[in-house]
Design a protein around this motif. Structure first.
Motif, PDB file in Angstrom:
ATOM      1  N   ASP A   7       0.882  -1.165   0.000  1.00  0.00           N
ATOM      2  CA  ASP A   7       0.000   0.000   0.000  1.00  0.00           C
ATOM      3  C   ASP A   7       0.922   1.219   0.000  1.00  0.00           C
ATOM      4  OD1 ASP A   7      -1.721   2.104   0.564  1.00  0.00           O
ATOM      5  OD2 ASP A   7      -2.707   1.089   2.239  1.00  0.00           O
ATOM      6  N   ARG A  42      -0.165   4.463  -0.542  1.00  0.00           N
ATOM      7  CA  ARG A  42      -0.902   5.718  -0.344  1.00  0.00           C
ATOM      8  C   ARG A  42      -0.141   6.604   0.650  1.00  0.00           C
ATOM      9  NH1 ARG A  42      -6.276   3.985   2.056  1.00  0.00           N
ATOM     10  NH2 ARG A  42      -4.910   2.383   2.889  1.00  0.00           N
ATOM     11  N   SER A  72      -1.167   9.817   5.588  1.00  0.00           N
ATOM     12  CA  SER A  72      -2.423  10.312   6.170  1.00  0.00           C
ATOM     13  C   SER A  72      -3.610   9.436   5.807  1.00  0.00           C
ATOM     14  CB  SER A  72      -2.689  11.748   5.714  1.00  0.00           C
ATOM     15  OG  SER A  72      -2.797  11.784   4.292  1.00  0.00           O
ATOM     16  N   GLU A  73      -3.477   8.642   4.748  1.00  0.00           N
ATOM     17  CA  GLU A  73      -4.575   7.774   4.315  1.00  0.00           C
ATOM     18  C   GLU A  73      -4.467   6.350   4.841  1.00  0.00           C
ATOM     19  OE1 GLU A  73      -5.311   7.958   0.111  1.00  0.00           O
ATOM     20  OE2 GLU A  73      -4.888  10.111   0.060  1.00  0.00           O
ATOM     21  N   LYS A 109      -6.484   5.932   8.644  1.00  0.00           N
ATOM     22  CA  LYS A 109      -7.598   6.856   8.888  1.00  0.00           C
ATOM     23  C   LYS A 109      -8.405   6.368  10.082  1.00  0.00           C
ATOM     24  CE  LYS A 109      -8.303   8.905   4.429  1.00  0.00           C
ATOM     25  NZ  LYS A 109      -9.184   9.136   3.303  1.00  0.00           N
TER      26      LYS A 109
END
Length: 182
Positions: A172, A174, A177-178, A181
């Protein structure tokens, strides 16, 4: 996921002297990612998840992280080192080569911590981060490698490494901050 399993944050080679070809470029890129790594570290501390620094040894085989930080301090590294220095509760391992798994106790430590997923951050994205991610993937760890938490000497090399880690290692990528979550 096992209820006792937890992710571990790996911070790779951020304690660095940047005294090598393209070191000045990488030191600036390391400064840019430091804030994002520290935000992740804060998140891990709040959750009581392990934070593990894995660092080159700079031929200081008997050193602890304070000796390595002292050795690495210079005009290129000072800002990064002061901000990202390990805390007393963090783990710190030295590595002899590119992968954080090669010649270290990292896999044993991760097993004892019951970690089954890794968030990998640091420099250089196209070398030490990529090789660590590859070794982690072969050991069947789930991987997150936030694109705003790794840096390489060139943006092209960094993007290529991220593409490889996402497509081949199923990471992953991303932004940090993502990933976690609320």
């Amino acid at each position: 996921m096992d209820k006792q399993a937890k992710p571990a944050l790996l911070i790779i080679d951020m304690i660095n002297d940047f005294n090598f070809d393209h070191g000045e470029i990488l030191s600036k890129k390391a400064e840019e990612i430091t804030g994002s790594i520290l935000a992740l570290k804060d998140r891990f501390k709040q959750k009581e998840w392990p934070v593990i620094y894995i660092n080159d040894h700079f031929n200081l085989w008997q050193a602890d992280f304070k000796n390595i930080m002292d050795h690495c301090r210079n005009n290129r590294s000072e800002n990064v080192i002061e901000r990202i220095a390990p805390d007393n509760g963090d783990y710190f391992l030295i590595k002899p080569k590119h992968s954080a798994f090669y010649g270290t106790a990292l896999n044993t430590l991760l097993q004892q911590l019951k970690a089954d997923s890794l968030v990998i951050t640091g420099v250089a994205g196209n070398i030490c981060v990529l090789f660590t991610a590859n070794d982690a993937y072969m050991r069947e760890y789930s991987l997150s490698i936030p694109k705003n938490c790794i840096a390489s000497n060139s943006d092209e090399d960094n993007e290529y490494a991220l593409t490889m880690m996402e497509q081949v290692l199923k990471a992953d990528t991303r932004p940090s901050s993502e990933i976690f979550k609320q």
